[in-house]
Design a protein around this motif. Structure first.
Motif, PDB file in Angstrom:
ATOM      1  N   SER A 387      48.037  29.853  79.121  1.00 55.22           N
ATOM      2  CA  SER A 387      48.584  29.806  80.539  1.00 55.22           C
ATOM      3  C   SER A 387      47.911  28.489  81.092  1.00 55.22           C
ATOM      4  O   SER A 387      47.076  27.895  80.456  1.00 55.22           O
ATOM      5  CB  SER A 387      48.000  30.859  81.305  1.00 55.22           C
ATOM      6  N   ASP A 389      46.166  27.890  83.357  1.00 53.11           N
ATOM      7  CA  ASP A 389      44.566  28.129  83.779  1.00 53.11           C
ATOM      8  C   ASP A 389      43.637  27.566  82.635  1.00 53.11           C
ATOM      9  O   ASP A 389      42.766  27.216  82.938  1.00 53.11           O
ATOM     10  CB  ASP A 389      44.183  29.662  83.935  1.00 53.11           C
ATOM     11  N   ARG A 405      57.556  20.041  82.363  1.00 51.51           N
ATOM     12  CA  ARG A 405      58.439  21.063  82.842  1.00 51.51           C
ATOM     13  C   ARG A 405      59.640  20.417  83.250  1.00 51.51           C
ATOM     14  O   ARG A 405      59.686  19.472  84.324  1.00 51.51           O
ATOM     15  CB  ARG A 405      57.857  22.074  83.740  1.00 51.51           C
ATOM     16  N   PRO A 426      53.395  29.171  78.872  1.00 47.44           N
ATOM     17  CA  PRO A 426      53.921  29.909  79.928  1.00 47.44           C
ATOM     18  C   PRO A 426      53.238  29.595  81.242  1.00 47.44           C
ATOM     19  O   PRO A 426      52.198  29.396  81.761  1.00 47.44           O
ATOM     20  CB  PRO A 426      53.768  31.618  79.504  1.00 47.44           C
ATOM     21  N   THR A 427      54.360  29.713  82.422  1.00 47.80           N
ATOM     22  CA  THR A 427      53.667  29.555  83.793  1.00 47.80           C
ATOM     23  C   THR A 427      54.092  30.819  84.452  1.00 47.80           C
ATOM     24  O   THR A 427      54.675  31.883  84.053  1.00 47.80           O
ATOM     25  CB  THR A 427      54.645  28.526  84.560  1.00 47.80           C
ATOM     26  N   ASP A 428      53.257  31.268  85.659  1.00 49.44           N
ATOM     27  CA  ASP A 428      53.403  32.415  86.156  1.00 49.44           C
ATOM     28  C   ASP A 428      54.848  32.971  86.761  1.00 49.44           C
ATOM     29  O   ASP A 428      54.950  33.938  86.883  1.00 49.44           O
ATOM     30  CB  ASP A 428      52.342  32.544  87.340  1.00 49.44           C
ATOM     31  N   ASP A 429      55.594  32.013  86.876  1.00 53.31           N
ATOM     32  CA  ASP A 429      57.076  32.358  87.490  1.00 53.31           C
ATOM     33  C   ASP A 429      58.104  32.399  86.458  1.00 53.31           C
ATOM     34  O   ASP A 429      59.233  32.552  86.718  1.00 53.31           O
ATOM     35  CB  ASP A 429      57.520  31.250  88.450  1.00 53.31           C
ATOM     36  N   GLY A 430      57.684  32.548  85.061  1.00 48.10           N
ATOM     37  CA  GLY A 430      58.476  32.793  84.072  1.00 48.10           C
ATOM     38  C   GLY A 430      59.113  31.707  83.428  1.00 48.10           C
ATOM     39  O   GLY A 430      59.738  31.756  82.509  1.00 48.10           O
TER      40      GLY A 430
END
Length: 564
Positions: A387, A389, A405, A426-430
């Motif tokens: 992630s 993070d 991106r 991966p990002t939190d929004d898919g």
């Protein structure tokens, strides 16, 4: 009665990269779309055959309908092994229109890798010239294919010919529908296996949305207008031209040997057609610009030149600029098979501002990100990143790995989950960021600098040398054609060793040149520890652009030289 959700009732938008072709055929039906060399006339000049936009659109329509009637429905993976030709262009657009998925393998990856790539892709159909069909049988390529189509005369292997497929698709019967499949942005469009610079070839999975975003980014970034005339010396890039409304002129050259392309033949094509736009690898532009410097030849019709595939030497940019009108542009887009373009810079900014810093070890400036790309630099690690993070942004001027991106970035590799995990964050929004595998940094002005490939950095304890950043310090020497930094294990440590290919007319002996290169090294903190210089007659390079140096091979050669 509850109101209907519009999102549930509105069909998904149709996105098919081939849709640009019928649109252009409607706007400019009789404009030439593609010129292809077809031998030479008695006076020695190249003859050309061509498709207009209407002819290319109609030919690809026949192929699309013929494929459906020959057992190749939408979604079929199709190995495509056809040399650059009018047939290749019609086939690619016909496959896209049919919703089929061309599997294209870089011919420079070698026979063993070719077989492995085709085995991984498991194509259900195989379209190839007779030579490719023979190789398929003898080398047992693409055994998963149940449909074979030969571009040329059919031989004992059976199957269909392209002429037969097109004959089947010539009629447009009632109920056939449009030749253009109603694909969506997320639908698979192509699988591209390229040689890359390191490791086993991977199949980048392109969707129709990826291709559409690439076309939009190229048009918007460079203000490309319909009616321009393009000379793409790398055939794959020519496939964008019809979508951009450009006329393509394929030059008389071997596309697998751009460094050997004849400047006279390139100039002949530019002058015959009034070419306004050109793509050339750094190796091709090096040869063309050296010839231009010797002959004083200029190219007054050219307005825009692109070069990609590897960093371009400042001297090449300067020589190329001297051949062009004052208001012409030379662009060096930065990107990769998985995402192109990412950032861009024009030659004036390189020559006037960035080159001096490059000579001091700053790396190569690749410019500012294109509007559609979000680019970051994160700390260097060879491990997967689960992630964002785990990947905080680096500080200004801090070297790290470049990630991007963008809608033009491919989301995965074909059937290579481990490689996909390693290359995507991966990002939190898919969504996801693609890891370029390149090292670089942002400067205080927001410009991105490239320092070399992550896998090729030289590490000894807590000291790291970045290949391109170091090499460009030495490439400024008049006797150096190119250099390559490699690491050689010796006595429990890894020594940075510089391999050097001299200019053909070098004035200094290897001993004298080593002495001067050592002085250059000591003048910069990045290179001061480099003390070993080895001379190589001709660096191994990639077959696609003849510009990416195969440093892994040079490292083995250097180790052997030092063990003698």
């Amino acid at each position: 009665m509850p109101a209907l959700d519009p999102a549930a009732t509105t069909p998904p938008a149709v996105v098919n990269i081939a849709s640009h072709l019928p649109a252009m055929a409607a706007r400019r039906p009789f404009a030439p779309a593609i010129y292809f060399p077809d031998g030479r006339a008695d006076n020695g000049r190249v003859r050309y055959t061509h498709y207009t936009y209407r002819q290319l659109d109609e030919a690809s329509d026949r192929i699309a309908r013929g494929l459906h009637r020959s057992g190749v429905p939408a979604g079929t993976r199709v190995a495509l092994m056809v040399k650059p030709s009018l047939e290749l262009f019609a086939l690619v657009f016909g496959l896209f229109k049919a919703g089929a998925v061309p599997v294209m393998v870089d011919p420079g990856i070698g026979l063993a890798n070719m077989k492995a790539c085709l085995a991984k892709a498991r194509p259900e159909a195989f379209i190839g010239i007779p030579t490719a069909q023979v190789a398929r049988l003898v080398l047992r390529w693409a055994r998963s294919s149940s449909v074979t189509i030969t571009v040329g005369k059919r031989a004992p292997w059976g199957g269909l010919t392209l002429d037969e497929v097109m004959s089947r698709g010539a009629s447009h019967g009632e109920g056939d529908g449009d030749a253009l499949a109603p694909t969506r942005a997320e639908d698979l469009a192509a699988i591209l296996f390229t040689s890359g610079s390191t490791g086993a070839p991977k199949g980048a999975v392109y969707t129709h949305g990826n291709f559409a975003a690439q076309v939009d980014a190229l048009r918007e970034t460079f203000d490309i207008q319909p009616g321009e005339i393009d000379l793409p010396t790398f055939p794959l890039f020519a496939l964008f031209d019809p979508a951009l409304g450009m006329t393509t002129v394929i030059p008389d050259m071997d596309p697998t040997r751009p460094a050997k392309a004849s400047p006279e033949k390139l100039v002949e094509a530019i002058e015959d057609f009034g070419v306004t736009c050109m793509f050339g690898s750094p190796a091709l532009l090096d040869g063309l610009s050296r010839w231009g410097e010797r002959t004083g030849k200029t190219l007054p019709t050219l307005r825009r030149v692109f070069s990609a595939g590897a960093p371009v030497q400042t001297a090449v940019l300067a020589r190329m600029r001297a051949m062009l009108p004052d208001d012409a542009e030379v662009w060096t887009p930065y990107g990769a098979t998985e995402c192109l373009p990412v950032a861009v810079i024009e030659s004036r900014e390189v020559i006037d501002h960035a080159a001096a810093l490059t000579a001091e070890g700053a790396g190569v400036c690749v410019g500012r990100p294109v509007a559609s790309a979000e680019v970051r630099v994160i700390p260097i690690t060879d491990a997967p990143i689960a992630s964002l993070d785990e990947a905080p942004a680096c500080a200004t001027d801090e070297v790290g790995e470049i990630i991007v991106r963008a809608p033009q970035a491919t989301a995965r590799y074909w059937e290579a989950e481990a490689q996909t995990r390693l290359a995507k964050i991966p990002t939190d929004d898919g969504g996801f960021f693609h890891r370029m595998g390149d090292l670089g940094y942002f400067d205080a002005d927001g410009r991105l600098w490239f320092c070399g490939r992550k896998t090729q950095r030289v590490v000894d304890g807590d000291r790291t040398w970045f290949t391109v950043a170091c090499e460009r310090v030495f490439d400024t020497h008049a006797d150096v054609f190119r250099s390559a930094l490699v690491g050689v294990p010796r006595g429990g440590r890894t020594d940075p060793v510089l391999c050097v290919q001299r200019e053909p007319d070098a004035r200094l002996s290897p001993v004298e040149l080593s002495r001067e290169l050592r002085e250059l090294a000591r003048a910069q903190p990045m290179t001061e520890a480099i003390e070993t210089f080895l001379f190589h007659d001709d660096f191994p390079v990639d077959i696609r652009h003849n510009a990416k140096i195969r440093r892994e091979e040079l490292a083995v050669w250097a180790r052997d030289q030092l063990l003698r």
